[in-house]
Design an enzyme around this catalytic site. Sequence first.
Site, PDB file in Angstrom:
ATOM      1  N   GLU A  58       0.805  -1.149   0.044  1.00 12.10           N
ATOM      2  CA  GLU A  58      -0.062   0.147   0.088  1.00 12.10           C
ATOM      3  C   GLU A  58       0.751   1.207   0.051  1.00 12.10           C
ATOM      4  O   GLU A  58       2.005   1.309   0.802  1.00 12.10           O
ATOM      5  CB  GLU A  58      -0.930   0.009   1.332  1.00 12.10           C
ATOM      6  CG  GLU A  58      -2.295   0.676   1.106  1.00 12.10           C
ATOM      7  CD  GLU A  58      -3.040  -0.130   0.148  1.00 12.10           C
ATOM      8  OE1 GLU A  58      -3.005   0.050  -1.085  1.00 12.10           O
ATOM      9  OE2 GLU A  58      -3.624  -1.029   0.640  1.00 12.10           O
ATOM     10  N   THR A  73       2.803   2.209  -2.220  1.00 14.04           N
ATOM     11  CA  THR A  73       4.279   2.070  -2.642  1.00 14.04           C
ATOM     12  C   THR A  73       4.171   2.322  -4.372  1.00 14.04           C
ATOM     13  O   THR A  73       5.158   2.628  -4.830  1.00 14.04           O
ATOM     14  CB  THR A  73       4.526   0.538  -2.610  1.00 14.04           C
ATOM     15  OG1 THR A  73       3.285  -0.349  -3.245  1.00 14.04           O
ATOM     16  CG2 THR A  73       4.679   0.170  -1.419  1.00 14.04           C
ATOM     17  N   ASP A  74       2.996   2.406  -4.898  1.00 12.68           N
ATOM     18  CA  ASP A  74       2.813   2.118  -6.427  1.00 12.68           C
ATOM     19  C   ASP A  74       3.469   3.599  -7.039  1.00 12.68           C
ATOM     20  O   ASP A  74       3.490   3.861  -8.413  1.00 12.68           O
ATOM     21  CB  ASP A  74       1.769   1.874  -6.787  1.00 12.68           C
ATOM     22  CG  ASP A  74       0.239   2.844  -6.570  1.00 12.68           C
ATOM     23  OD1 ASP A  74       0.444   3.662  -6.003  1.00 12.68           O
ATOM     24  OD2 ASP A  74      -0.540   2.459  -7.543  1.00 12.68           O
ATOM     25  N   LEU A 105     -11.918   0.497  -2.777  1.00 12.39           N
ATOM     26  CA  LEU A 105     -12.019  -0.573  -3.781  1.00 12.39           C
ATOM     27  C   LEU A 105     -12.100  -0.028  -5.064  1.00 12.39           C
ATOM     28  O   LEU A 105     -12.422  -0.870  -5.952  1.00 12.39           O
ATOM     29  CB  LEU A 105     -13.184  -1.404  -3.240  1.00 12.39           C
ATOM     30  CG  LEU A 105     -13.518  -1.800  -1.713  1.00 12.39           C
ATOM     31  CD1 LEU A 105     -14.661  -2.426  -1.474  1.00 12.39           C
ATOM     32  CD2 LEU A 105     -11.966  -2.927  -1.601  1.00 12.39           C
ATOM     33  N   SER A 106     -11.502   0.961  -5.192  1.00  9.27           N
ATOM     34  CA  SER A 106     -11.151   1.528  -6.852  1.00  9.27           C
ATOM     35  C   SER A 106     -12.645   1.410  -7.727  1.00  9.27           C
ATOM     36  O   SER A 106     -12.435   1.049  -8.881  1.00  9.27           O
ATOM     37  CB  SER A 106     -10.159   0.559  -7.471  1.00  9.27           C
ATOM     38  OG  SER A 106      -8.725   0.576  -7.016  1.00  9.27           O
ATOM     39  N   SER A 107     -13.506   2.096  -7.142  1.00 10.15           N
ATOM     40  CA  SER A 107     -14.642   2.243  -7.881  1.00 10.15           C
ATOM     41  C   SER A 107     -14.373   3.279  -9.022  1.00 10.15           C
ATOM     42  O   SER A 107     -14.749   3.212 -10.097  1.00 10.15           O
ATOM     43  CB  SER A 107     -15.923   2.980  -6.971  1.00 10.15           C
ATOM     44  OG  SER A 107     -15.391   4.272  -6.299  1.00 10.15           O
ATOM     45  N   SER A 108     -13.305   4.239  -8.925  1.00  5.11           N
ATOM     46  CA  SER A 108     -13.112   5.234 -10.081  1.00  5.11           C
ATOM     47  C   SER A 108     -12.435   4.374 -11.132  1.00  5.11           C
ATOM     48  O   SER A 108     -12.790   4.489 -12.286  1.00  5.11           O
ATOM     49  CB  SER A 108     -12.211   6.163  -9.598  1.00  5.11           C
ATOM     50  OG  SER A 108     -12.420   6.685  -8.352  1.00  5.11           O
ATOM     51  N   ASP A 152      -4.442   0.689  -9.362  1.00  6.04           N
ATOM     52  CA  ASP A 152      -5.850   0.452  -9.327  1.00  6.04           C
ATOM     53  C   ASP A 152      -6.486   0.111 -10.818  1.00  6.04           C
ATOM     54  O   ASP A 152      -7.152  -0.683 -11.110  1.00  6.04           O
ATOM     55  CB  ASP A 152      -6.708   1.559  -9.116  1.00  6.04           C
ATOM     56  CG  ASP A 152      -6.214   2.010  -7.571  1.00  6.04           C
ATOM     57  OD1 ASP A 152      -5.627   1.089  -6.772  1.00  6.04           O
ATOM     58  OD2 ASP A 152      -6.664   3.123  -7.163  1.00  6.04           O
ATOM     59  N   TYR A 209      -3.599  12.249   0.558  1.00  2.00           N
ATOM     60  CA  TYR A 209      -3.124  11.481  -0.486  1.00  2.00           C
ATOM     61  C   TYR A 209      -1.779  12.117  -1.192  1.00  2.00           C
ATOM     62  O   TYR A 209      -0.699  11.856  -1.211  1.00  2.00           O
ATOM     63  CB  TYR A 209      -3.995  10.780  -1.584  1.00  2.00           C
ATOM     64  CG  TYR A 209      -3.338   9.886  -2.548  1.00  2.00           C
ATOM     65  CD1 TYR A 209      -3.397   8.583  -2.448  1.00  2.00           C
ATOM     66  CD2 TYR A 209      -2.722  10.212  -3.931  1.00  2.00           C
ATOM     67  CE1 TYR A 209      -2.828   7.623  -3.233  1.00  2.00           C
ATOM     68  CE2 TYR A 209      -2.383   9.499  -4.620  1.00  2.00           C
ATOM     69  CZ  TYR A 209      -2.299   8.096  -4.453  1.00  2.00           C
ATOM     70  OH  TYR A 209      -1.560   7.237  -5.281  1.00  2.00           O
TER      71      TYR A 209
END
Length: 347
Positions: free
Chosen positions: A31, A33-34, A113-116, A160, A209
Site C-alpha cells: 500500500e 508504494t505504487d 476498492l477502486s470504484s473510479s 488500481d 494522498y
Amino acid sequence: MSRAESTFQSVFGYAPAITGRAPGRVNLLGEHTDYQGGFVLPAAIPQQATVSIGKNGGHAHRLHSANLHQTLTVEVGEVGTGFAPYLTGSVALCGVHEALDIWVWSDVPSGGLSSSAALELATLRAIRELYRLPLDDVQLALIGQKVEHEYVGVMCGVMDQMASSLADTEHMLFLDTRSLERRRLPLPSGTQILVLDSGVPRRLAGSGYNERRAQVEEASRLLGVPQLRDVHDVSQLSVLPELLYRRARHVVSENARVLEALTADAARFGTLMNASHASLQGDYQVSHPQVDVLVALLQAHPQVYGARMTGAGFGGAVVALVQEGQAAQVAAEVLAQYGAGGQMVVP
Ligand code: GLA
C-alpha cells in the site's frame, strides 16, 4: 437484452451499440508504494462497473448515472463535473470526438476498492470495442491513470487501473509498478479473502494522498535516489528528518513485505498484513481510529491469518486473509462486535 441495455434504452430511446464492464479491486499487500515504483498485490473483486454506449449524432455527450439517477450534458471537448470527467476523459484520451450517450451503473462501493478505476476501465473497454482501437490491456490501464491525472485531478499510481484491467478474483496480481511486469499468483493455500467496509466515509483522502506523495518524493530527492523503490535497507533512511523518515520507512518496509509474501504460507502472509497495517497506521498515518478497531477485531479472530486497511486509507475498506470457507462466519462475528456501520463486501 441485458439489464444495462434495456435501461439504456429507456433513458435514451434506442439500444446501445456496446456495453463494457470492469471490476473494482482489493489490495492484499503493497500500500502506498505504487507512486514510488514499488510492488503491489491486488486482486479483482466481484463488484464491477457497467457502461453502455451509443452514438447520438449531436454536439454534446449525454451521461446518465443509474446510481445517482442523474443525466449530465457535456459538450464534446469539455470535461464536465461530478462523475463526468471519468467518462469524458476516457473518451477524449481515446481520440474520440463524436457525441456519445453513456449509461453507467456500478456496485463497487466507494472507499478503498477502486470504484473510479472500475468506471474508467469499463468505459475504456467499451470504447476500445466500439471503435476497434488497437490497445492492449496495459495501454488501457495507462490511459485510465491519465484520466485521473489530467481530468479528475488525482495523482494516483498505476495499481488500481492495472488491477481493474488485468486482475481476476481467483488470484493475486503481483505487479512491479516500475516495469509493469506482472504475474498472477494463487492465494496462500487454504485461505480466502474477506473484505469489510468500515462504514467510515473517507475524508481528506485527496489532500492527504497528495501530501503523502509529496513527502515521499521529497524523501527520495534528499536520499538522491530516483524512487524509494531503489532503497533496500531502512538503515539508509537515517539521514532523513523524522517525519520523512517515517513516511519512507513505510514504503521501503512495505516493498520488502510484498516480496516476502510471494513465497509465504498463510500464517506468514497474515503476519505481513498485520505489519503492513501497523506501518500504515503509525508511520504513514493514513488509517482511521474506527478502521483500526475493525482491523484489531479481525486480527484477534482465530480463523483470521491477518488483516489490514486497504486502498488509500482515511476510512473505507479493510481486507483480511481468512481460513478457506470461514469468511461469512468470520464477517458475521466480527461485525456483531464492531457495531453500527460495518458491512461485508466480499465473502
Ligand atoms: C489509491 C491510488 C493507488 C495507490 C493506493 C494506495 O488507491 O489510486 O494508485 O496509491 O491509493 O496504495
